[in-house]
Write a protein that holds these residues in place. Structure first.
Motif, mmCIF file in Angstrom:
data_model
loop_
_atom_site.group_PDB
_atom_site.id
_atom_site.type_symbol
_atom_site.label_atom_id
_atom_site.label_comp_id
_atom_site.label_asym_id
_atom_site.label_seq_id
_atom_site.Cartn_x
_atom_site.Cartn_y
_atom_site.Cartn_z
ATOM 1 N N ALA A 231 6.090 -12.255 -2.483
ATOM 2 C CA ALA A 231 6.332 -10.894 -1.999
ATOM 3 C C ALA A 231 7.351 -10.894 -0.862
ATOM 4 O O ALA A 231 8.247 -10.044 -0.810
ATOM 5 N N ILE A 232 7.268 -11.851 0.046
ATOM 6 C CA ILE A 232 8.216 -11.953 1.169
ATOM 7 C C ILE A 232 9.614 -12.263 0.647
ATOM 8 O O ILE A 232 10.597 -11.640 1.058
ATOM 9 N N ASP A 233 9.719 -13.210 -0.289
ATOM 10 C CA ASP A 233 11.021 -13.590 -0.827
ATOM 11 C C ASP A 233 11.668 -12.446 -1.609
ATOM 12 O O ASP A 233 12.887 -12.286 -1.583
ATOM 13 N N LYS A 234 10.857 -11.644 -2.282
ATOM 14 C CA LYS A 234 11.399 -10.575 -3.100
ATOM 15 C C LYS A 234 11.781 -9.343 -2.284
ATOM 16 O O LYS A 234 12.826 -8.746 -2.514
ATOM 17 N N GLU A 235 10.960 -8.975 -1.326
ATOM 18 C CA GLU A 235 11.147 -7.706 -0.599
ATOM 19 C C GLU A 235 11.951 -7.871 0.705
ATOM 20 O O GLU A 235 12.510 -6.898 1.187
ATOM 21 N N HIS A 236 11.968 -9.047 1.279
ATOM 22 C CA HIS A 236 12.645 -9.301 2.574
ATOM 23 C C HIS A 236 12.295 -8.232 3.620
ATOM 24 O O HIS A 236 13.169 -7.537 4.118
ATOM 25 N N VAL B 288 0.829 -1.206 0.000
ATOM 26 C CA VAL B 288 0.000 0.000 0.000
ATOM 27 C C VAL B 288 0.864 1.258 0.000
ATOM 28 O O VAL B 288 0.514 2.255 -0.634
ATOM 29 N N PHE B 289 2.020 1.231 0.654
ATOM 30 C CA PHE B 289 2.880 2.415 0.724
ATOM 31 C C PHE B 289 3.390 2.812 -0.667
ATOM 32 O O PHE B 289 3.274 3.955 -1.074
ATOM 33 N N SER B 290 3.955 1.856 -1.400
ATOM 34 C CA SER B 290 4.552 2.175 -2.697
ATOM 35 C C SER B 290 3.582 1.968 -3.865
ATOM 36 O O SER B 290 3.890 2.360 -4.983
ATOM 37 N N ARG B 291 2.442 1.342 -3.605
ATOM 38 C CA ARG B 291 1.448 1.002 -4.641
ATOM 39 C C ARG B 291 2.081 0.126 -5.722
ATOM 40 O O ARG B 291 1.728 0.200 -6.892
ATOM 41 N N LYS B 292 3.023 -0.697 -5.334
ATOM 42 C CA LYS B 292 3.772 -1.530 -6.257
ATOM 43 C C LYS B 292 3.376 -2.993 -6.053
ATOM 44 O O LYS B 292 3.169 -3.429 -4.919
ATOM 45 N N VAL B 293 3.255 -3.752 -7.147
ATOM 46 C CA VAL B 293 3.009 -5.191 -7.053
ATOM 47 C C VAL B 293 4.317 -5.825 -6.599
ATOM 48 O O VAL B 293 5.320 -5.777 -7.304
ATOM 49 N N VAL B 294 4.305 -6.422 -5.417
ATOM 50 C CA VAL B 294 5.519 -7.024 -4.876
ATOM 51 C C VAL B 294 5.502 -8.546 -4.971
ATOM 52 O O VAL B 294 6.521 -9.191 -4.753
ATOM 53 N N GLY B 295 4.365 -9.135 -5.301
ATOM 54 C CA GLY B 295 4.284 -10.574 -5.469
ATOM 55 C C GLY B 295 3.046 -10.945 -6.255
ATOM 56 O O GLY B 295 2.032 -10.237 -6.213
#
Length: 192
Positions: free
Chosen positions: A182-187, A156-163
């Motif tokens: 999303a967890i694996d990509k953003e840590h 929600v903060f960056s409005r970016k698809v993280v997973g």
């Protein structure tokens, strides 16, 4: 016996006068005219017979046939009529085709147990990264038929698809896979 004589008179009124026919058959003219008023027209008799046939076909096919299919079935049985006339009579007697397809259930209503508390309360705004994420599920139609379901995990903060994750069936695992990616990509580190 009067019915037969009146019918004979009616059939021959184009060649002979009513007065002549009534005198030959020894019937009163006024009685013939009264019979004509009481008698239903051929169209009314045909309509009653058609309504009976419509009801029979409607019940035979369990209410699934509308006016076009009933008109076609009547033609197959040797009773030629238009779908518009059938539609008028169906409306007159108050029958209509029932929907025959079951609606496809695309979602399930969750049971009361296992439902998490609403912590967001529709406030989709945050000042910190990795604190609030939302999931959206959509389906993509395939040319071969069927669908692929796509789940996207959005920060929600960056409005970016993280997973994201894609499967042929919409299951709980679809959302879990998108979350894991999303967890694996953003840590994200724990913010609590």
């Amino acid at each position: 016996m009067g019915e037969v004589k009146y019918t004979f008179i009616r059939k021959h009124t184009k060649k002979y006068t009513v007065k002549l026919l009534c005198s030959l058959l020894k019937v009163i003219r006024q009685g013939y005219y009264d019979w004509l008023k009481r008698r239903k027209s051929n169209r009314a008799i045909d309509s009653e017979m058609l309504i009976d046939d419509i009801r029979k076909i409607y019940t035979e096919f369990k209410g699934r046939y509308g006016s076009p299919r009933i008109a076609l079935e009547l033609c197959r049985r040797g009773k030629f009529t238009s779908k518009n006339r059938v539609a008028r009579h169906m409306q007159q007697i108050g029958v209509a085709a029932l929907p025959w397809r079951k609606k496809k259930v695309t979602s399930r209503k969750p049971s009361s147990e296992g439902v998490a508390e609403n912590l967001v309360k529709r406030v989709f705004d945050t000042k910190v990264k990795h604190v609030l994420g939302v999931v959206d599920i959509t389906y993509i139609p395939l040319q071969t038929g069927g669908f692929l379901y796509l789940a996207t995990w959005i920060d929600v903060f960056s409005r970016k698809v993280v997973g994201w994750a894609m499967q042929a069936r919409m299951t709980d695992q679809l959302v879990i896979d998108a979350f894991k990616q999303a967890i694996d990509k953003e840590h994200p580190r724990s913010v609590l």
